[in-house]
Enzyme design. Structure first.
Site, PDB file in Angstrom:
ATOM      1  CB  THR A  46      -0.942  -0.011   1.218  1.00 60.90           C
ATOM      2  OG1 THR A  46      -1.513  -1.319   1.348  1.00 60.90           O
ATOM      3  CG2 THR A  46      -2.070   0.981   1.074  1.00 60.90           C
ATOM      4  CE1 TYR A 135       1.223  -9.269   1.516  1.00 61.09           C
ATOM      5  CE2 TYR A 135       2.965  -7.629   1.337  1.00 61.09           C
ATOM      6  CZ  TYR A 135       1.656  -8.000   1.151  1.00 61.09           C
ATOM      7  OH  TYR A 135       0.768  -7.111   0.594  1.00 61.09           O
ATOM      8  CE  LYS A 164      -0.555  -7.691   4.228  1.00 63.33           C
ATOM      9  NZ  LYS A 164      -0.002  -6.442   3.650  1.00 63.33           N
ATOM     10  CB  VAL A 206      -1.606  -6.713   7.661  1.00 69.13           C
ATOM     11  CG1 VAL A 206      -0.852  -5.490   7.138  1.00 69.13           C
ATOM     12  CG2 VAL A 206      -0.761  -7.451   8.697  1.00 69.13           C
TER      13      VAL A 206
END
Length: 302
Positions: A46, A135, A164, A206
């Site tokens: 992001t 991730y 994640k 998250v």
């Protein structure tokens, strides 16, 4: 890593000249913490991290960790598609005061095999003492980190503490939660999958949407973790349209648009990211108005 709740994958605010808007970033950190967010993620997806230079990447992590000042944990995103550079990134980030964990996504573009992924993450984990959060985001990286590979990594490196999971594959997440040690934390990386992941035993989320609604997302996740499913469902249903709208176009376009409507940042991007379309903007503005998000907040003075 004994951490549950909701963390925010922070955006990176820019100025008109595309420089990092440090006052706005510091203000976002303070707002997030005051709103009850449990931890912050610097330089994830992001944050438009691929558009940052190496020096800017380090600077963003330093700003966030410095401003957080130990009030909440800070994860530093250290993803790179070259293992040597990912290792070096992790080493550098681990030296920044206030950084509490290293977040590393699958190497993008290369499309490595499961053995390649295993060796990549193992090299990063062995380079640092901090907890490492895997991730998995196949939609961005072009490869999926399979549960069997995760379990091999957990067995090989004790500081690989969590994942994640952004695969949006609930059966895969369920398999991982069923087979992994209880000490290994699984976090949803998808706002829409948070409640399902937590119901299966996940430790939290998250979040992208918590950039816009940190208090509300923290409350929703906290309710789910504490088994208050009535409240968790109520909040999810209320904010579900925004969670969906945040991905009408490539993230973080919609999120930055809403934050600009809220007066918290200037709406600036770095190419190849561009402003959202007029149709998306109109829908976002309507949703933000309906949710009461358009109370004017002065952008921090520069």
């Amino acid at each position: 890593m004994d951490l549950s709740g909701c963390g925010t994958a922070l955006i990176t605010p820019f100025r008109a000249d595309e420089s990092i808007d440090e006052p706005a970033l510091r203000a976002l950190v303070d707002w997030q913490i005051a709103s009850g967010i449990d931890w912050l993620v610097a330089c994830g997806t992001t944050a438009e991290t691929p558009t940052l230079t190496h020096d800017e990447w380090l600077r963003v992590i330093r700003i966030i960790a410095e401003q957080a000042a130990g009030r909440v944990p800070v994860w530093a995103g250290c993803t790179h598609n070259a293992t040597r550079q990912a290792v070096e990134n992790a080493r550098q980030a681990a030296q920044i005061p206030g950084v509490t964990a290293i977040l590393v996504a699958n190497p993008y573009y290369n499309k490595p095999t499961q053995q390649g992924l295993y060796e990549h993450f193992l090299a990063v984990a062995r380079a640092v003492e901090l907890p490492v959060v895997l991730y998995n985001i196949p939609s961005r990286t072009g490869c999926n980190l399979e549960p069997e590979t995760v379990l091999r990594l957990v067995g090989a490196a004790p500081n690989i503490a969590a994942i994640k999971e952004s695969s949006s594959n609930l059966p895969q997440i369920g398999e991982l939660l069923t087979r992994a040690p209880e000490s290994f934390r699984v976090y949803s990386g998808d706002d829409n999958m948070a409640l399902g992941t937590i119901a299966l035993g996940g430790a939290g989320l998250v979040s992208v949407a918590s950039n816009e609604i940190p208090r509300e997302m923290a409350e929703m996740v906290r309710a789910a973790v504490q088994n208050d499913w009535a409240l968790a469902r109520q909040l999810h249903r209320k904010y579900f349209p925004l969670l969906q709208a945040n991905f009408l176009e490539t993230s973080p376009g919609p999120v930055k648009a809403v934050l600009a409507m809220m007066g918290r940042i200037e709406e600036r991007y770095r190419l190849p990211m561009t402003p959202v379309s007029s149709a998306t903007r109109a829908r976002l503005e309507r949703l933000a108005g309906e949710l009461g998000l358009l109370v004017e907040t002065p952008v921090p003075q520069r």
